[in-house]
Design an enzyme around this catalytic site. Structure first.
Site, PDB file in Angstrom:
ATOM      1  N   SER A  84      47.084  48.564  35.516  1.00  0.00           N
ATOM      2  CA  SER A  84      46.263  48.220  34.361  1.00  0.00           C
ATOM      3  C   SER A  84      45.647  46.844  34.574  1.00  0.00           C
ATOM      4  O   SER A  84      45.899  46.187  35.574  1.00  0.00           O
ATOM      5  CB  SER A  84      47.108  48.232  33.095  1.00  0.00           C
ATOM      6  OG  SER A  84      47.967  47.107  33.114  1.00  0.00           O
ATOM      7  N   LYS A  85      44.858  46.455  33.578  1.00  0.00           N
ATOM      8  CA  LYS A  85      44.077  45.218  33.679  1.00  0.00           C
ATOM      9  C   LYS A  85      44.892  44.017  34.146  1.00  0.00           C
ATOM     10  O   LYS A  85      44.395  43.185  34.878  1.00  0.00           O
ATOM     11  CB  LYS A  85      43.455  44.892  32.320  1.00  0.00           C
ATOM     12  CG  LYS A  85      42.038  45.377  32.201  1.00  0.00           C
ATOM     13  CD  LYS A  85      41.391  44.779  30.961  1.00  0.00           C
ATOM     14  CE  LYS A  85      40.623  45.845  30.211  1.00  0.00           C
ATOM     15  NZ  LYS A  85      41.020  46.046  28.844  1.00  0.00           N
TER      16      LYS A  85
END
Ligand code: GLU
Length: 454
Positions: free
Chosen positions: A242-243
């Site tokens: 994820s980010k």
């Protein structure tokens, strides 16, 4: 005839994990002389956006993943899902459920209290057809639920082998919402059936949907496709990518200056029992098989991606490299000197700045500021530069007395900082003749000013 599909929801930009799914489907189609369908699962009106659809198709095209059909849009096929749901209703394989939110929540709580997963208690399952019709005609809102026989389901996963689900895993799931729109499982099943999909290759997050889809497709009189679930990408901390792990979207990698060939080559080796090596497009297709895809953890290794990218940049013809980096051909000689050091196109562009910007990278300036000898060296070098035309690096440094106690290595680091504004890069002997004298003197002046002020 093999027919596969990639079915993204246009609710965001293309995630690299979804790009892997798209790639595996595309490779499987190419390897088997099959057909690759692109399908937009855009029934969630709130979250879907046409802008994401174009962003996804643009990223796929950039990766070189070409679809044979589509993009088909589920939002344009709502009547089709509805009519299939109604067919199930007519056959008694679906029923109307009039339960309201509160009732449903209470039923879910009761099943949790019994130590079971939260689920519907089947309250409307046994309403007589006449009663259900009467309530519907009164205008009471209802959903359509699948009348599941709840039997255990076992299927063969093309990557994971036999997977079994216990009795009750497939519950009376909603297939049509109160507003008449289909739920995910219904739309997928109807499409996979009508589009003649033979193999569904997707991420492991869909495994628990598969028995539901098998039950639904069978109820509709279709034959389930073969399913294969590859593992999701995880970060070095073993959490879903994820980010917070950095770049995760195809467009992020593109913006970083990763070239599409490198990303494709890298993704094609992920979670596979083949060595993570350079392969051209033909080899990538030829070596692809589901047998070589493993179900084990799939850690996203950024260093490896950068390694692939460096290899592609190294092998690329100079003119093409210039074009991809957006640098005109007058930069060819300079580019050929700096290209060895670059991991990305962005790196390349940044290296090229040394030739026309009298600036420092922060690390180089920090280094100069902590080296007392730098001032003296600046003053010794500057006049030589200003006087000499076509001075070579050896002429510049010959008889340049290093202040006592200064290591040769540091002398060269200081010179590198003045000449290139950086603390890393290609051999100084090669870059020096290509940096305009006024850029180097400009940098020295900027340093002296900074030192004076600082
Ligand atoms: N639309 C789903 C997703 O983006 C994929 C559905 C499927 O592959 O069956 O996760």
């Amino acid at each position: 005839m093999v027919r596969v599909r990639f079915a993204p929801s246009p609710t965001g930009h293309l995630h690299v994990g979804n790009a892997k799914t798209a790639l595996f489907n595309w490779l499987f189609a190419r390897r088997n002389g099959g057909f690759f369908v692109l399908r937009m699962e855009d029934t969630d009106v709130e979250r879907s956006d046409a802008a994401y659809e174009s962003s996804i198709t643009e990223d796929l095209a950039w990766l070189g993943i070409a679809w044979d059909e589509g993009p088909l849009r589920q939002s344009e096929r709502l009547d089709i899902y509805r009519s299939h749901a109604l067919t199930l209703l007519e056959k008694g394989l679906a029923y109307r459920c009039f339960c309201g939110e509160e009732e449903l929540a209470a039923a879910r709580q009761r099943s949790v209290a019994r130590g079971e997963p939260p689920r519907y208690d089947g309250k409307c399952r046994d309403l007589s057809a006449a009663e259900a019709l009467r309530l519907a005609e009164e205008g009471r809102p209802f959903t359509l639920r699948f009348r599941s026989d709840g039997r255990p389901i076992t299927f063969h996963d093309g990557i994971r082998g036999e997977l079994s689900f216990p009795r009750g895993h497939v519950d009376d799931l909603i297939i049509l919402r109160k507003d008449g729109t289909p739920t995910y499982n219904l739309a997928v099943v109807v499409d996979d059936m009508l589009m003649g999909i033979t193999h569904v290759i997707r991420g492991g997050d869909h495994i628990s949907n598969t028995p539901k889809q098998i039950a639904l497709i069978s109820a509709l009189g279709g034959r389930p496709p073969e399913y294969a679930h590859h593992s999701l990408l995880i970060g070095p901390d073993r959490k879903p990518l994820s980010k917070r792990h950095g770049a995760t979207r195809v467009k992020d990698f593109r913006a970083m200056g990763i070239v599409s060939e490198a990303l494709v080559n890298f993704l094609s080796t992920m979670g596979r029992s083949i060595p993570a090596e350079m392969m051209d497009a033909g080899e990538i297709v030829r070596t692809f098989s589901l047998d070589s895809v493993s179900a084990s953890d799939n850690i996203f290794d950024m260093e490896k991606l950068l390694w692939f990218n460096r290899e592609y940049l190294k092998r690329m013809p100079l003119t093409e490299l210039l074009e991809r980096a957006g640098i005109d051909t007058s930069g060819a000689e300079k580019m050929s000197v700096v290209r060895e050091n670059a991991s990305t196109l962005t790196d390349l562009r940044e290296y090229m700045e040394m030739f026309d910007r009298a600036e420092f990278r922060e690390s180089a300036l920090r280094y100069l500021m902590k080296m007392d000898a730098a001032g003296e060296i600046a003053k010794a070098v500057r006049p030589r530069l200003a006087a000499g035309n076509g001075l070579t690096f050896d002429e510049l440094t010959s008889a340049l007395a290093a202040p006592p106690g200064l290591k040769k290595r540091d002398l060269f680091m200081i010179l590198r900082a003045f000449i290139t504004g950086r603390s890393d890069g290609p051999p100084l002997r090669e870059v020096f003749p290509l940096v305009p004298v006024e850029i180097v003197t400009g940098r020295i002046d900027a340093y002296l000013k900074h030192r004076h002020e600082g």
